[in-house]
Design an enzyme around this catalytic site. Structure first.
Site, PDB file in Angstrom:
ATOM      1  N   ASP A   1       5.240  -5.500   8.845  1.00 60.55           N
ATOM      2  CA  ASP A   1       6.437  -5.036   9.559  1.00 60.55           C
ATOM      3  C   ASP A   1       6.644  -5.809  10.851  1.00 60.55           C
ATOM      4  OD1 ASP A   1       7.013  -3.255   7.599  1.00 60.55           O
ATOM      5  OD2 ASP A   1       6.260  -1.483   8.657  1.00 60.55           O
TER       6      ASP A   1
ATOM      7  N   ARG B   1       0.843  -1.182   0.000  1.00 61.69           N
ATOM      8  CA  ARG B   1       0.000   0.000   0.000  1.00 61.69           C
ATOM      9  C   ARG B   1       0.885   1.241   0.000  1.00 61.69           C
ATOM     10  NH1 ARG B   1      -4.263   1.011   4.819  1.00 61.69           N
ATOM     11  NH2 ARG B   1      -2.304   1.429   5.880  1.00 61.69           N
TER      12      ARG B   1
ATOM     13  N   ASP C   1       1.189  -2.523  11.915  1.00 64.15           N
ATOM     14  CA  ASP C   1       1.454  -2.977  10.549  1.00 64.15           C
ATOM     15  C   ASP C   1       1.864  -4.445  10.606  1.00 64.15           C
ATOM     16  OD1 ASP C   1       2.861  -3.676   8.151  1.00 64.15           O
ATOM     17  OD2 ASP C   1       3.014  -1.544   7.674  1.00 64.15           O
TER      18      ASP C   1
ATOM     19  N   THR D   1      -0.828   7.647  -0.852  1.00 65.00           N
ATOM     20  CA  THR D   1      -2.139   7.569  -1.523  1.00 65.00           C
ATOM     21  C   THR D   1      -3.014   6.457  -0.938  1.00 65.00           C
ATOM     22  OG1 THR D   1      -1.395   5.946  -3.147  1.00 65.00           O
ATOM     23  CG2 THR D   1      -1.043   8.276  -3.697  1.00 65.00           C
TER      24      THR D   1
END
Ligand code: PRP
Length: 207
Positions: free
Chosen positions: A202, A103, A199, A107
Site C-alpha cells: 500500500d 494475504r 503495509d 484469515t
C-alpha cells in the site's frame, strides 16, 4: 541457522527513513529500491561463475563468466516488484519470475492469483523477493510453488522479517536461506510486523 540479517549502517539509515510514517510513497519507493540495490552484494555472494580467460590490451587475464542457466529473481506481487528493480539495477543478467498473492485480511492466509516462472528452475539459483516476511504464510506458499517447479536452490530476500515469519520458513524449509535487511521481534494481532513499516504494498503503490 540459515538467516543473514544485514544490519549495515547504510541500510539501517535507509530502513529508518523507510519505516517512518512521514515517508510518502515516492520516497518510499526510492528507499525500498535503494536498499534492495545495497543488498545485492550479499544476495549474490554465492553467484555461480565459471573461469574465463580474456585478453586485456596488454596480456591474458583469468577472469570469470556467469554459469548457465542464469539465475532467476522472483517477485512476490505486488510489493516484491520494487525489490526486483533495485536488485536488477545492480545485476540484470537474470530471468524474472512472478508469483501473485495477497494475504486475506481476516484469515491471514495467502491467496494466489498469478504465476509466471522461467523454465528449468531446477538448475537455477532462485532469489525470491518480498519486502515483508510477517506470519510467513506468503513466503511458505511461494517457496512451495517454486519447489513444485523443482527449484532446489532458493534464497528468500526480504527488507524486513519477523521472528515468527523466519521460524515458519525455517520449520517448513530448512534448506532455504533467508537474507533480510533488518529483523523485528513480533507481530500484532492483525499479523503486522511491530514496529515494522506498515503495509509495504500500500505504501509503494499508494492504495
Ligand atoms: C504483504 C507482503 C507479503 C505478505 C507478508 O503482501 O508484501 O507478501 O503481506 O505477510 P505474511 O508473511 O503474513 O504472509 P500483501 O498481502 O499486503 O499484498 P501486496 O504486496 O499486494 O500489498
Amino acid at each position: 541457522m540459515k538467516v543473514k540479517i544485514l544490519n549495515h549502517p547504510l541500510i539501517n539509515l535507509y530502513m529508518t527513513m523507510l519505516r517512518s510514517k512521514n515517508t510518502q510513497s515516492t520516497k518510499f519507493r526510492y528507499l525500498a529500491r535503494k536498499i534492495s540495490s545495497l543488498m545485492a552484494f550479499e544476495i549474490f555472494e554465492d553467484l555461480k561463475v565459471l573461469p574465463k580467460t580474456i585478453e586485456t590490451p596488454l596480456e591474458k587475464y583469468n577472469g570469470v563468466t556467469l554459469s548457465d542457466p542464469k539465475p532467476c529473481v522472483i517477485s512476490i506481487l505486488r510489493a516484491g516488484l520494487i525489490m526486483i528493480e533495485g536488485i536488477t539495477d545492480i545485476f540484470d543478467v537474470v530471468s524474472i519470475g512472478h508469483i501473485g498473492m495477497y494475504r486475506d485480511e481476516k484469515t491471514l492466509k495467502p491467496i494466489n492469483y498469478i504465476k509466471k516462472l522461467p523454465s528449468d528452475l531446477n538448475n537455477r539459483q532462485c532469489y525470491l523477493c518480498d519486502p515483508m516476511l510477517a506470519t510467513g504464510g506468503s513466503a511458505v506458499s511461494a517457496i512451495k510453488t517454486l519447489k513444485d517447479h523443482f527449484a532446489s536452490d532458493i534464497k528468500l530476500i526480504c527488507l524486513l522479517a519477523s521472528d515468527p515469519g523466519i521460524k515458519k520458513v525455517q520449520d517448513n524449509f530448512p534448506d532455504v536461506e533467508i537474507i533480510c535487511a533488518q529483523k523485528d521481534d513480533k507481530l500484532n494481532e492483525d499479523g503486522f510486523i511491530l514496529p515494522g513499516l506498515g503495509d509495504a504494498g500500500d505504501r509503494i503503490f499508494e492504495t
